[in-house]
Design a protein around this motif. Structure first.
Motif, PDB file in Angstrom:
ATOM      1  N   ASP A 119     -16.834 -23.435  -3.774  1.00  0.00           N
ATOM      2  CA  ASP A 119     -16.401 -22.248  -3.029  1.00  0.00           C
ATOM      3  C   ASP A 119     -16.309 -21.019  -3.934  1.00  0.00           C
ATOM      4  O   ASP A 119     -15.814 -19.974  -3.519  1.00  0.00           O
ATOM      5  N   GLY A 120     -16.694 -21.167  -5.192  1.00  0.00           N
ATOM      6  CA  GLY A 120     -16.588 -20.036  -6.116  1.00  0.00           C
ATOM      7  C   GLY A 120     -15.193 -19.865  -6.696  1.00  0.00           C
ATOM      8  O   GLY A 120     -14.895 -18.828  -7.297  1.00  0.00           O
ATOM      9  N   ASP A 121     -14.338 -20.859  -6.529  1.00  0.00           N
ATOM     10  CA  ASP A 121     -12.983 -20.764  -7.089  1.00  0.00           C
ATOM     11  C   ASP A 121     -12.951 -21.241  -8.543  1.00  0.00           C
ATOM     12  O   ASP A 121     -13.589 -22.230  -8.890  1.00  0.00           O
ATOM     13  N   PHE A 122     -12.178 -20.531  -9.351  1.00  0.00           N
ATOM     14  CA  PHE A 122     -12.055 -20.846 -10.782  1.00  0.00           C
ATOM     15  C   PHE A 122     -10.914 -21.841 -11.008  1.00  0.00           C
ATOM     16  O   PHE A 122      -9.826 -21.690 -10.452  1.00  0.00           O
ATOM     17  N   TRP A 123     -11.177 -22.810 -11.869  1.00  0.00           N
ATOM     18  CA  TRP A 123     -10.158 -23.761 -12.321  1.00  0.00           C
ATOM     19  C   TRP A 123     -10.048 -23.616 -13.829  1.00  0.00           C
ATOM     20  O   TRP A 123     -11.018 -23.868 -14.549  1.00  0.00           O
ATOM     21  N   LEU A 124      -8.900 -23.220 -14.307  1.00  0.00           N
ATOM     22  CA  LEU A 124      -8.693 -23.033 -15.741  1.00  0.00           C
ATOM     23  C   LEU A 124      -8.406 -24.374 -16.387  1.00  0.00           C
ATOM     24  O   LEU A 124      -7.609 -25.158 -15.863  1.00  0.00           O
ATOM     25  N   LEU A 125      -9.037 -24.630 -17.527  1.00  0.00           N
ATOM     26  CA  LEU A 125      -8.926 -25.948 -18.160  1.00  0.00           C
ATOM     27  C   LEU A 125      -8.191 -25.889 -19.490  1.00  0.00           C
ATOM     28  O   LEU A 125      -8.271 -26.810 -20.286  1.00  0.00           O
ATOM     29  N   PRO A 143      -4.058 -26.102  -5.004  1.00  0.00           N
ATOM     30  CA  PRO A 143      -3.110 -26.333  -6.100  1.00  0.00           C
ATOM     31  C   PRO A 143      -3.843 -26.577  -7.418  1.00  0.00           C
ATOM     32  O   PRO A 143      -4.663 -27.478  -7.497  1.00  0.00           O
ATOM     33  N   GLY A 144      -3.539 -25.757  -8.406  1.00  0.00           N
ATOM     34  CA  GLY A 144      -4.183 -25.912  -9.711  1.00  0.00           C
ATOM     35  C   GLY A 144      -5.319 -24.935  -9.933  1.00  0.00           C
ATOM     36  O   GLY A 144      -5.851 -24.861 -11.037  1.00  0.00           O
ATOM     37  N   SER A 145      -5.693 -24.171  -8.925  1.00  0.00           N
ATOM     38  CA  SER A 145      -6.776 -23.194  -9.103  1.00  0.00           C
ATOM     39  C   SER A 145      -6.234 -21.773  -9.044  1.00  0.00           C
ATOM     40  O   SER A 145      -5.478 -21.428  -8.133  1.00  0.00           O
ATOM     41  N   ALA A 146      -6.662 -20.949 -10.009  1.00  0.00           N
ATOM     42  CA  ALA A 146      -6.288 -19.527  -9.971  1.00  0.00           C
ATOM     43  C   ALA A 146      -7.232 -18.765  -9.024  1.00  0.00           C
ATOM     44  O   ALA A 146      -7.118 -17.552  -8.878  1.00  0.00           O
ATOM     45  N   THR A 147      -8.124 -19.461  -8.414  1.00  0.00           N
ATOM     46  CA  THR A 147      -9.090 -19.017  -7.380  1.00  0.00           C
ATOM     47  C   THR A 147     -10.073 -17.951  -7.854  1.00  0.00           C
ATOM     48  O   THR A 147     -10.981 -18.284  -8.579  1.00  0.00           O
ATOM     49  N   LYS A 148      -9.876 -16.659  -7.501  1.00  0.00           N
ATOM     50  CA  LYS A 148     -10.966 -15.689  -7.652  1.00  0.00           C
ATOM     51  C   LYS A 148     -10.609 -14.512  -8.575  1.00  0.00           C
ATOM     52  O   LYS A 148      -9.448 -14.115  -8.643  1.00  0.00           O
ATOM     53  N   PRO A 149     -11.635 -13.913  -9.222  1.00  0.00           N
ATOM     54  CA  PRO A 149     -11.368 -12.669  -9.950  1.00  0.00           C
ATOM     55  C   PRO A 149     -10.773 -11.622  -9.011  1.00  0.00           C
ATOM     56  O   PRO A 149     -11.198 -11.505  -7.857  1.00  0.00           O
TER      57      PRO A 149
END
Ligand code: WT7
Length: 655
Positions: A511-517, A437-443
């Protein structure tokens, strides 16, 4: 901690994870091996398979930073791909749009064959009125069937369009028409908003007074109310169209080059003049249809609903072009979520058996505020994928969406992208990705993104910095209309070597997951620590009594910046000194004392733009006791005055 921090400190840690449901994963369009595909192979194959070309492309891409071209030599037509080819394939009876007007008894099912006839008639009418290949067309319509029909009619004859959101003012409409040099404007008599008519025609008149290049105004009748018509300039659509053929053969789809201009979409930046973002034909259609297919796991029986407005990029890419290219059945809803009551959306989901719902965090937070009982009145069991877009989603809103709308059983895809990118770029794939929840995860496959520090070094796992895109992708912007210098400066000058500067802060976890700030200018600096507004907001919203929160920084002699929070409580509760202490404490516990707001202003509402984005700039003005800047883009300008009064009262108490 004594080292000066040049990175964004990412302090909020979210530990919950949700692997894909096994049954879903087994049948999903995207399987884990999709991430092993080579980017060029991926876009080459998708480019061939998802789109029908009149002339096949000869070269996949040409990257001459900052300019990209895709599918070079290819000829195609967007309307052909979105409409005609589905009818030719025998799917003419399939519903393209279930249109639902705001008055609950106005509904219309539009099949692909209906769409083909209506688009043809519209295109013939535009031609009769002088529109040719290359003629720029402005469209200022609400969410009525004629909006996608007019867009498709333009693409059928090769006329580029700019759609201006129906909530924009006459001044904004005029500025866009002048910038694009539009010769024709398509509008409607009145739009409906919460049961009240809004005269788009009179706003258009005002705009045309300031945009003298517009020679023709086509008026679609929606409410039938009498409107002033200027002789020689204004025509009603039904009258102009009466003698026009709806036989598709009477208006063949114009073969366009892959790199021909498809549309401009204006978006605001850090200056007052909006930027005309340039999107072209082939790459845009491949990018939107491919992402739509995999991310929303589109099946032949999908009933898809993107509850955005077509006037924004989300609606262009994921209500009109992506879904129609994929031949999907969609819902198109004219009105607001709370008209006539707060369960309107859930009534629509139940009635049409919606399987995919795509909306924005701000809408989810409204539903949270109203309470889950509205959703509980309806059967939402047809849903199998939920999506969000537009801003970082607070984990609590994500969980609420998953639990109360998704029944705690289906994937929620948090999709990151921009007007400029045209297509979704960072996102989970619902049958593959373990969600957080809150992560857009991966390209997305074929997309390359990274997080850089101020100097352009890649920031390792755990660290925060600036999101960048390190390779081109098919739907990316091709420039800013008539302003190559601004294009270069805004996106390509921070880092050398064809690296696109997004303007968002982000971090990558282990884990290589992206979190947008959030946007970079929403980042605060407290005692040398750069803290993202979204993290503090999420911590506040995590408190059981908080409905919505917006956070900004104000100058502080001791700490550089101090955090100010504007908080609205659930069920219209008023704030108390005890509640204030409790919230400070709560944030302190969730993130660390450094992130605890120095001030909290309780307010029933937050100032938002008409697209639902919180205007933190205004909150900063209030926090720093400055006179308010431009408030004309606010949905409700009164809200900010109310907040100002409350902030002043708060400050008086503290003295
Ligand atoms: C900005 C782009 C793309 C359609 C709607 C907005 C923010 C968008 C997310 C997300 C975190 C997001 C970013 C981006 N944003 N989606 N899933 N998570 N932030 O288009 O008006 O061009 O705004 O919206 O800050 O840069 P836009």
């Amino acid at each position: 901690m004594t080292t000066e921090s040049t990175n964004i400190d990412a302090l909020l840690r979210e530990e919950r994870t949700y692997p894909p449901p096994p049954d879903f994963a087994r049948e999903a369009n995207a399987q884990p091996d999709i991430y092993r595909r080579d980017p060029d192979e991926f876009w080459e194959t998708e480019g061939r398979e998802r789109v029908t070309w009149f002339t096949p492309f000869e070269q996949l891409k040409q990257w001459d930073p900052p300019y990209a071209k895709w599918y070079l030599g290819g000829k195609l037509n967007v309307c052909y791909n979105c409409v005609d080819r589905h009818v030719e394939a025998g799917n003419g009876d399939k519903i393209a749009y279930h249109w639902e007007g705001e008055p609950a008894d106005t509904r219309r099912d539009i099949s692909y064959a209906d769409l083909q006839r209506e688009v043809t008639r519209f295109a013939n009418t535009l031609r009769k009125l002088g529109v040719q290949r290359g003629t720029p067309v402005a469209i200022y319509l609400g969410m009525i069937p004629q909006l996608p029909i007019a867009m498709l009619a333009c693409t059928r004859i090769g006329a580029p369009h700019t759609v201006v959101f129906g909530g924009f003012s006459a001044e904004s409409l005029a500025a866009r028409m002048n910038d694009m040099k539009c010769q024709i404007l398509i509008t409607q008599d009145e739009a409906l908003r919460r049961g009240r008519p809004v005269s788009l025609k009179s706003i258009s008149d005002e705009a045309m007074a300031a945009a003298s290049g517009v020679e023709t105004c086509v008026v679609v009748r929606r409410t039938g109310t009498e409107v002033a018509m200027t002789d020689g300039r204004d025509v009603f659509y039904d009258e102009a169209a009466a003698d026009q053929s709806d036989d598709p053969a009477s208006c063949p789809c114009e073969p366009m080059d892959a790199e021909d201009l498809l549309f401009l979409m204006y978006t605001s930046g850090t200056t007052a003049t909006p930027k005309g973002i340039v999107h072209t034909t082939g790459g845009y259609l491949v990018g939107t249809s491919t992402t739509h297919h995999y991310i929303f796991d589109i099946k032949p029986d999908t009933v898809y609903w993107c509850a955005a407005d077509i006037g924004w990029i989300t609606g262009h890419s994921y209500i009109v072009y992506g879904p129609l290219c994929n031949g999907v059945t969609s819902v198109l809803y004219e009105g607001t979520p709370d008209f006539p009551d707060k369960d309107r959306w859930w009534d629509i989901v139940q009635r049409y058996g919606v399987t995919v719902l795509y909306t924005a965090p701000t809408a989810i937070r409204s539903h949270m505020k109203w309470g889950p009982e509205y959703a509980q009145r309806h059967d939402l069991s047809t849903l199998r994928v939920l999506g969000t877009v537009g801003e970082p989603i607070n984990p609590e809103a994500w969980i609420w969406y998953r639990d109360h709308i998704g029944g705690g059983r289906i994937p929620v895809v948090d999709t990151w992208w921009q007007t400029e990118t045209g297509q979704i770029l960072i996102t989970p794939l619902p049958g593959v990705t373990t969600l957080k929840p809150g992560s857009a995860t991966k390209p997305f496959p074929g997309v390359e993104a990274a997080v850089y520090d101020e100097q352009g070094n890649e920031v390792g796992p755990g660290g925060g910095g600036y999101l960048v895109l390190t390779a081109p992708y098919p739907a990316m912007l091709r420039g800013i209309f008539n302003d190559p210098q601004r294009y270069q400066e805004t996106y390509w000058s921070k880092y050398p070597g064809g690296v696109y500067f997004v303007g968002d802060g982000a971090r990558i976890d282990d884990d290589g997951d992206f979190w947008l700030l959030g946007r970079v200018d929403d980042v605060m600096n407290v005692s040398g620590h750069r803290i993202s507004t979204i993290e503090v907001e999420s911590a506040l919203v995590d408190h059981q009594d908080v409905a919505e929160a917006a956070v900004c920084g104000r100058a502080d002699a001791q700490t550089g910046q101090a955090i100010v929070a504007y908080v609205s409580l659930k069920g219209g509760q008023e704030g108390t000194p005890d509640k204030l202490a409790e919230l400070r404490d709560h944030v302190g516990r969730k993130i660390g004392k450094i992130a605890a707001p120095a001030n909290i202003v309780f307010t029933p509402d937050l100032p938002k733009t008409r697209s639902g984005k919180i205007m933190r700039r205004l909150l900063r003005d209030v926090a720093e006791n400055r006179s308010l800047g431009d408030t004309t883009t606010l949905a409700d300008p009164d809200v900010v005055n109310e907040i100002k009064d409350r902030a002043t009262a708060e400050a008086a108490k503290e003295e």
